[in-house]
Design an enzyme around this catalytic site. Structure first.
Site, mmCIF file in Angstrom:
data_model
loop_
_atom_site.group_PDB
_atom_site.id
_atom_site.type_symbol
_atom_site.label_atom_id
_atom_site.label_comp_id
_atom_site.label_asym_id
_atom_site.label_seq_id
_atom_site.Cartn_x
_atom_site.Cartn_y
_atom_site.Cartn_z
ATOM 1 N N GLY A 69 66.715 85.112 -56.161
ATOM 2 C CA GLY A 69 66.954 83.747 -56.566
ATOM 3 C C GLY A 69 66.209 83.429 -57.848
ATOM 4 N N CYS A 166 61.832 80.661 -66.179
ATOM 5 C CA CYS A 166 62.403 80.075 -64.959
ATOM 6 C C CYS A 166 63.471 79.025 -65.264
ATOM 7 C CB CYS A 166 61.310 79.490 -64.069
ATOM 8 S SG CYS A 166 60.009 80.680 -63.705
#
Length: 202
Positions: A69, A166
């Site tokens: 993820g 991120c």
């Protein structure tokens, strides 16, 4: 059930990823959980739903599109990487509680060195004064977890300038070395793995 910790040193990212996949695919109900502690050669990793627009200037550093993820991050020598290979069903553990457990283990470890860190509800990971020091990316397959966390120890931070870390534009990163703490990855791994192990057994 026993938990095995393996200290693997510096490892190629793709080889380690494939080994985690194989371990997860082949494990049974009786397979003990493991924690793998590694460092990686320089590499950018892009998560399952990662957008290539967050790759700004990767230069000669390879980019691996993997099955965890999260968006994009950087791994390199001097960054502590910990992969918990857990049977989530056997541990009665959900995905969000596992993420919280890993965040709290990093926060608890940093506190040992008088570094005040926190998690954020809107962006998984661990932060010090708004700068990211620890990242988390998990994959669940067959009710088992792989991938895990990375904690910036003395890693060169300049490659983070080549990405939106991120998936966040202008997100700053930091490391223990910039916070007055000088440790080997082995020294840092000890309390971190202990904190994860303790949390899993409680």
């Amino acid at each position: 059930m026993a938990l095995t910790t393996r200290f693997l040193g510096i490892q190629d990212y793709q080889a380690t990823w494939r080994a985690m996949q194989q371990f997860t695919e082949n494990r049974t109900w009786d397979t003990p959980d493991e924690i793998w502690v590694v460092e990686h050669d320089p590499v950018y990793t892009l998560g399952l739903n990662g957008k290539r627009e967050h790759l700004l200037d990767t230069g000669s550093i390879p980019v691996v599109h993997c099955d965890r993820g999260g968006q994009v991050t950087y791994h390199g020598p001097g960054q502590l990487v910990v992969y918990p290979l857990l049977d989530m069903k056997r541990s009665k553990l959900g995905v969000r509680p596992l993420v919280t457990l890993l965040e709290e283990a990093m926060i608890e470890t940093l506190a040992l060195y008088r570094i005040a860190a926190n998690a954020r509800a809107d962006a998984p990971g661990v932060y010090v004064d708004g700068k990211k020091i620890g990242s988390i990316g998990i994959r669940i397959r067959k009710n088992c977890s792989y991938h895990g966390l990375s904690l910036n120890n003395y890693v060169d931070l300049s490659p983070f300038k080549g990405i939106n870390p991120c998936g966040y534009s202008k997100l700053e990163v930091t490391r223990l070395a910039d916070l007055g703490v000088n440790l080997s990855n082995e020294e840092l791994a000890s309390p971190l793995v202990e904190a994860i192990t303790q949390a899993l057994s409680s």
